[in-house]
Enzyme design. Sequence first.
Site, PDB file in Angstrom:
ATOM      1  N   GLY A   1       0.835  -1.196   0.000  1.00 20.47           N
ATOM      2  CA  GLY A   1       0.000   0.000   0.000  1.00 20.47           C
ATOM      3  C   GLY A   1       0.867   1.242   0.000  1.00 20.47           C
ATOM      4  O   GLY A   1       2.006   1.209   0.491  1.00 20.47           O
TER       5      GLY A   1
ATOM      6  N   CYS B   1       5.822  -0.139   7.571  1.00 17.02           N
ATOM      7  CA  CYS B   1       5.403   1.016   6.769  1.00 17.02           C
ATOM      8  C   CYS B   1       6.576   1.429   5.888  1.00 17.02           C
ATOM      9  O   CYS B   1       7.720   1.473   6.352  1.00 17.02           O
ATOM     10  CB  CYS B   1       5.008   2.160   7.700  1.00 17.02           C
ATOM     11  SG  CYS B   1       4.582   3.672   6.817  1.00 17.02           S
ATOM     12  N   LEU B   2       6.292   1.756   4.630  1.00 14.10           N
ATOM     13  CA  LEU B   2       7.363   2.161   3.704  1.00 14.10           C
ATOM     14  C   LEU B   2       8.028   3.460   4.152  1.00 14.10           C
ATOM     15  O   LEU B   2       9.138   3.764   3.735  1.00 14.10           O
ATOM     16  CB  LEU B   2       6.809   2.322   2.285  1.00 14.10           C
ATOM     17  CG  LEU B   2       6.313   1.034   1.611  1.00 14.10           C
ATOM     18  CD1 LEU B   2       5.680   1.358   0.263  1.00 14.10           C
ATOM     19  CD2 LEU B   2       7.449   0.031   1.436  1.00 14.10           C
TER      20      LEU B   2
ATOM     21  N   GLU C   1      -3.544   2.773   5.471  1.00 19.15           N
ATOM     22  CA  GLU C   1      -3.474   3.851   4.475  1.00 19.15           C
ATOM     23  C   GLU C   1      -4.405   5.012   4.843  1.00 19.15           C
ATOM     24  O   GLU C   1      -4.065   6.181   4.625  1.00 19.15           O
ATOM     25  CB  GLU C   1      -3.775   3.318   3.077  1.00 19.15           C
ATOM     26  CG  GLU C   1      -2.855   2.186   2.599  1.00 19.15           C
ATOM     27  CD  GLU C   1      -1.369   2.467   2.775  1.00 19.15           C
ATOM     28  OE1 GLU C   1      -0.956   3.639   2.692  1.00 19.15           O
ATOM     29  OE2 GLU C   1      -0.609   1.506   3.021  1.00 19.15           O
TER      30      GLU C   1
HETATM   31 ZN   LIG Z   1       2.569   3.351   5.875  1.00 16.20          ZN
END
Ligand SMILES: [Zn+2]
Length: 164
Positions: free
Chosen positions: A44, A86-87, A129
């Site tokens: 995401g 989380c990215l 998200e």
């Molecule tokens: Zn994230």
Amino acid sequence: MNDIVVFGHPSLTSKSENIINIDDYVVNLSKKMIDIMYAAPGVGLAAPQIGINKNIFVFDAGDGPKVAINPKLVKTEGSIVFMEGCLSLPGYYWDIERHEYAKIQCLNENGDETIYEGDELMGRVLQHELDHLKGKLLLKSMTRKQRKEALKEISIKGFPGDKI
Ligand SMILES: [Zn+2]
């Protein structure tokens, strides 16, 4: 290399604004976000993660790429603790409690009213998200103790690829 901003960037803690027109800019943005998400790789990606505070995120919970514009959480059920990353906090994972099931209402990239819903990965991605669009990073979903330890760990180790 990618365009993803990490913890500390102001767009990650700012609230995003609704998208008024789904024009070429928005369609191209959604395509770009899907490319960045897959390249990361991740499941995401929300617009604030590339420095854009607009209410749009993309995800792939195993069913191909999906676009959610101006999403609203309409239903949740249960609660479950699961490992989550989380990215924008690359290289870290924590046990995070969330609703087991989530349902959102939004527009897709064609401007059609769309419902996304599910449990397991789907439910988790949708909630994660949505939080990004509210300016809420994973650190805010932690217990106080977890957050303290996480911030300490990040301050010592930083993120992979950080320039020292
Ligand atoms: Zn994230």
